[in-house]
Enzyme design. Structure first.
Site, PDB file in Angstrom:
ATOM      1  N   TYR A  51       0.829  -1.204   0.000  1.00  6.91           N
ATOM      2  CA  TYR A  51       0.000   0.000   0.000  1.00  6.91           C
ATOM      3  C   TYR A  51       0.865   1.256   0.000  1.00  6.91           C
ATOM      4  O   TYR A  51       0.614   2.219   0.709  1.00  6.91           O
ATOM      5  CB  TYR A  51      -0.940  -0.009   1.218  1.00  6.91           C
ATOM      6  CG  TYR A  51      -2.173   0.842   1.037  1.00  6.91           C
ATOM      7  CD1 TYR A  51      -3.185   0.444   0.174  1.00  6.91           C
ATOM      8  CD2 TYR A  51      -2.332   2.033   1.734  1.00  6.91           C
ATOM      9  CE1 TYR A  51      -4.322   1.214   0.014  1.00  6.91           C
ATOM     10  CE2 TYR A  51      -3.470   2.809   1.575  1.00  6.91           C
ATOM     11  CZ  TYR A  51      -4.460   2.397   0.711  1.00  6.91           C
ATOM     12  OH  TYR A  51      -5.595   3.170   0.548  1.00  6.91           O
ATOM     13  N   GLN A  57       2.131   3.430  -5.447  1.00 12.25           N
ATOM     14  CA  GLN A  57       1.193   2.917  -6.445  1.00 12.25           C
ATOM     15  C   GLN A  57       0.063   2.120  -5.812  1.00 12.25           C
ATOM     16  O   GLN A  57      -1.081   2.166  -6.275  1.00 12.25           O
ATOM     17  CB  GLN A  57       1.935   2.051  -7.469  1.00 12.25           C
ATOM     18  CG  GLN A  57       2.766   2.833  -8.467  1.00 12.25           C
ATOM     19  CD  GLN A  57       1.931   3.692  -9.387  1.00 12.25           C
ATOM     20  OE1 GLN A  57       0.790   3.379  -9.712  1.00 12.25           O
ATOM     21  NE2 GLN A  57       2.499   4.803  -9.820  1.00 12.25           N
ATOM     22  N   HIS A  80       6.069  -2.359 -12.688  1.00 11.15           N
ATOM     23  CA  HIS A  80       7.447  -2.156 -13.144  1.00 11.15           C
ATOM     24  C   HIS A  80       8.006  -3.542 -13.430  1.00 11.15           C
ATOM     25  O   HIS A  80       7.785  -4.479 -12.658  1.00 11.15           O
ATOM     26  CB  HIS A  80       8.271  -1.439 -12.077  1.00 11.15           C
ATOM     27  CG  HIS A  80       9.684  -1.124 -12.482  1.00 11.15           C
ATOM     28  ND1 HIS A  80      10.022  -0.765 -13.770  1.00 11.15           N
ATOM     29  CD2 HIS A  80      10.839  -1.113 -11.781  1.00 11.15           C
ATOM     30  CE1 HIS A  80      11.336  -0.534 -13.826  1.00 11.15           C
ATOM     31  NE2 HIS A  80      11.842  -0.755 -12.635  1.00 11.15           N
ATOM     32  N   GLU A 109      15.321   7.441 -15.298  1.00 15.97           N
ATOM     33  CA  GLU A 109      15.518   7.866 -13.914  1.00 15.97           C
ATOM     34  C   GLU A 109      16.964   8.282 -13.659  1.00 15.97           C
ATOM     35  O   GLU A 109      17.228   9.294 -13.014  1.00 15.97           O
ATOM     36  CB  GLU A 109      15.151   6.715 -12.968  1.00 15.97           C
ATOM     37  CG  GLU A 109      13.671   6.397 -12.910  1.00 15.97           C
ATOM     38  CD  GLU A 109      13.380   5.097 -12.189  1.00 15.97           C
ATOM     39  OE1 GLU A 109      12.194   4.825 -11.924  1.00 15.97           O
ATOM     40  OE2 GLU A 109      14.335   4.340 -11.903  1.00 15.97           O
ATOM     41  N   GLU A 147      12.464  27.757 -10.508  1.00 15.51           N
ATOM     42  CA  GLU A 147      11.911  28.032 -11.834  1.00 15.51           C
ATOM     43  C   GLU A 147      11.887  26.808 -12.745  1.00 15.51           C
ATOM     44  O   GLU A 147      11.302  26.845 -13.829  1.00 15.51           O
ATOM     45  CB  GLU A 147      12.698  29.162 -12.500  1.00 15.51           C
ATOM     46  CG  GLU A 147      12.494  30.506 -11.816  1.00 15.51           C
ATOM     47  CD  GLU A 147      13.075  31.666 -12.610  1.00 15.51           C
ATOM     48  OE1 GLU A 147      13.093  31.590 -13.853  1.00 15.51           O
ATOM     49  OE2 GLU A 147      13.532  32.635 -11.989  1.00 15.51           O
TER      50      GLU A 147
END
Length: 331
Positions: A25, A28, A108, A195, A231
């Protein structure tokens, strides 16, 4: 161009009356389980009793049980615990309870692609991977929208694995935004590469070094933070909304010229060669072996780097400035 699947291409009835087990839990797990429940499906949540995730599941209205108990008679078992413990949970709790003809699902492909989990031949092995963190998957669903999904089939024992993947994707809101078919190998390798090179490794290092360069040159840390980190979201939002062309249209001509004339001096041929080297490490399994070993010996490098990062001036200055931005506290 890849075909994109939407709500009209998926039949949620394929999952009606089925027992869907969500193991874990976390990011995802909390999102997918709640979205499936709100889609009218029968969901069981598995989590370790007493943990923070277990407490969160209880708060969200679940009665979480052990992974082994949740797997019993389950028609779909979605493995959503962390990559580094997923194979252990599967071997100890799931493997001997997984019934013939069930679906073994993932978001995944790491453990299937790198052979940490070897599924039996009589189950479907399916990938449904939302392209966004769990909180976004949940929020988009609640707003009547969705997060794009990738689906893939590693093993099609039933002959209808793809249709089931689309049905599950519809259940979590993915077909509202669009679903693209991939493979476990493609999803795993591109995800790890993205990643490491762009989204986390490359971006964070670029922000950090930019910040350090300005501070070392005598500029105020607060100004450096705004220019090199704050920014960033404004730029990324414009790119996401309309592509790089739209971002360039929206910024000043001075900024656009700086991009054209200076960007390649940062991302050089040497950088490209290093990217290809990292991709090679991902595809060969070298990174997977390194990460699995890191976990086996207690994560010494990981823990050291995490502790060092908390003390970095960028984080300290950032926390101070974000505390002055009340609109950020909503998140």
């Amino acid at each position: 161009m890849a075909k994109v699947y939407y709500d009209k291409d998926a039949d949620l009835k394929l999952l009606k009356g089925k027992k869907i087990t969500i193991i874990g839990y976390g990011s995802q797990g909390h999102a997918q389980s709640q979205n499936l429940r709100d889609s009218g499906l029968n969901v069981v949540v598995a989590e370790l009793a007493g943990t923070e995730n277990w407490k969160k599941a209880v708060k969200d209205g679940w009665k979480p049980v052990s992974a082994g108990k949740a797997t019993e008679n389950a028609d779909w078992v979605q493995m959503l615990v962390a990559d580094d413990v997923q194979s252990v949970v599967y071997k100890n709790e799931v493997a001997n309870k997984l019934k013939k003809g069930a679906v073994l699902g993932f978001s995944h492909g790491f453990n299937i692609h790198f052979y940490q989990i070897i599924p039996p031949e009589d189950v479907d092995v399916i990938l449904v991977a939302p392209k966004g963190p769990g909180h976004l998957v949940r929020r988009m669903y609640q707003e009547g929208r969705g997060t794009p999904n990738l689906i893939g089939v590693y093993q099609d024992a039933s002959g209808k694995a793809k249709k089931l993947a689309l049905a599950y994707s519809k259940g979590i809101g993915g077909t509202r935004a669009g679903v693209i078919e991939t493979t476990f190998a493609e999803e795993t390798e591109t995800d790890l590469f993205g990643e490491q090179v762009v989204l986390c490794g490359g971006l964070v290092e670029l922000i950090k070094v930019g910040f350090e360069t300005l501070v070392e040159a005598g500029y105020q840390p607060e100004i450096a933070y705004f220019e090199c980190l704050h920014e960033m979201k404004l730029i990324i939002d414009m790119i996401q909304e309309g592509g790089i062309g739209w971002m360039n249209y929206s910024i000043s001509d001075t900024a656009e010229y700086g991009e054209y004339s200076r960007g390649k001096r940062i991302i050089t041929g040497k950088t490209r060669r290093e990217m290809k080297k990292i991709l090679g490490e991902v595809r060969s399994g070298e990174f997977a072996r390194e990460w699995l070993l890191e976990n086996q010996i207690g994560r010494p490098v990981f823990n050291k780097r995490r502790k060092e990062w908390v003390k970095h001036p960028l984080e300290i200055v950032g926390a101070k400035l974000r505390g002055m931005m009340p609109w950020l506290k909503k998140r």
